[in-house]
Design an enzyme around this catalytic site. Structure first.
Site, short mmCIF file in Angstrom:
data_model
loop_
_atom_site.label_atom_id
_atom_site.label_comp_id
_atom_site.label_asym_id
_atom_site.label_seq_id
_atom_site.Cartn_x
_atom_site.Cartn_y
_atom_site.Cartn_z
N THR A 27 0.86 -1.18 0.00
CA THR A 27 0.00 0.00 0.00
C THR A 27 0.90 1.23 0.00
OG1 THR A 27 -0.13 0.30 2.41
CG2 THR A 27 -1.69 -1.25 1.40
N ALA A 56 3.18 -1.03 4.80
CA ALA A 56 2.49 0.16 5.28
C ALA A 56 3.50 1.29 5.31
CB ALA A 56 1.91 -0.07 6.67
N VAL A 82 7.28 -2.23 7.18
CA VAL A 82 7.28 -0.76 7.13
C VAL A 82 7.93 -0.29 5.83
CG1 VAL A 82 8.10 1.35 8.24
CG2 VAL A 82 7.32 -0.57 9.63
N LYS A 83 7.27 0.65 5.19
CA LYS A 83 7.73 1.16 3.90
C LYS A 83 8.27 2.58 4.09
CE LYS A 83 5.80 1.02 -0.82
NZ LYS A 83 4.50 0.95 -1.53
N VAL A 84 9.50 2.80 3.62
CA VAL A 84 10.12 4.13 3.74
C VAL A 84 10.65 4.57 2.38
CG1 VAL A 84 10.80 3.70 6.15
CG2 VAL A 84 12.42 3.21 4.30
#
Length: 217
Positions: A27, A56, A82-84
């Site tokens: 997402t 996310a 976790v998306k960065v």
């Protein structure tokens, strides 16, 4: 190659998960915004539907706030990734979260050098955007080939997650190059099922069967 769906639409996710082909979900803030729902609620629901990683994404741009957001998102469910963004602050955050045991997807990658940095920062996934490179006249799949080669050269554990996939040919090319994951919109996954000869063959089989007047059950 693992298949991730790139959406925050839980109806589509449920339908595709039922096929047994869905290995994860990605997402981003834009997709969450389209859902019209609170991010934490959407991510929690998606994580209940699929067992694989659910990306996310943080929305902060500075390291300290990114880190706080990342820790908050990670606490939603055990399969949150976790998306960065691929920025200096993003990679710094990636390093800290990875060292804590949190899987991290580094996104918005547009060069092999960027991908090299993400792997060195401990990323679980790197997300090169092939479609957006194609849009500006650059070779998106050429980037995938370079990243796959570099990661093999140094035995990095980071998985190449091909993003911004626009059509089935991107999927085929990614698989031939040895990419670990492809993330794509629901319509692209569904397009993979389609072939005119499959439709034609099935139509002929059913027509011949109807002539027999039989039923299996």
């Amino acid at each position: 190659m693992k298949f991730f769906v790139d959406t925050a639409d839980v109806t589509d996710i449920r339908a595709l998960a039922g096929s047994g082909l869905l290995d994860g979900v990605t997402t981003n803030p834009s997709l969450i915004a389209k859902s019209g729902r609170k991010m934490s609620e959407v991510i929690a629901e998606i994580c209940e539907i699929v067992e694989g990683p659910v990306s996310a994404e943080v929305t902060a741009t500075d390291h300290e706030t990114m880190l706080a957001e990342g820790r908050y998102l990670r606490a939603i469910a055990s399969n949150v990734c976790v998306k960065v963004p691929l920025t200096e602050a993003g990679l710094r955050t990636c390093k800290v979260l990875s060292d804590e045991g949190t899987p991290v997807n580094v996104t918005l990658c547009f060069s092999a050098n960027q991908a090299l940095l993400a792997a060195k920062a401990g990323a679980s996934f790197i997300s090169p955007f092939v479609g957006r490179l194609d849009d500006i006249g650059q070779d998106g799949m050429g980037l995938i080939a370079d990243v796959v080669q570099i990661y093999r050269n140094y035995a990095f554990k980071t998985e190449v997650l091909v993003a911004s996939i626009r059509h089935p040919v991107h999927v085929l090319q990614s698989a031939k190059l040895g990419a670990h994951v492809g993330t794509m919109p629901p319509n692209v996954i569904r397009a993979l099922f389609k072939h005119p000869l499959t439709d034609k063959g099935l139509e002929a089989f059913l027509a011949d069967w109807a002539k027999t007047g039989q039923k299996i059950i």
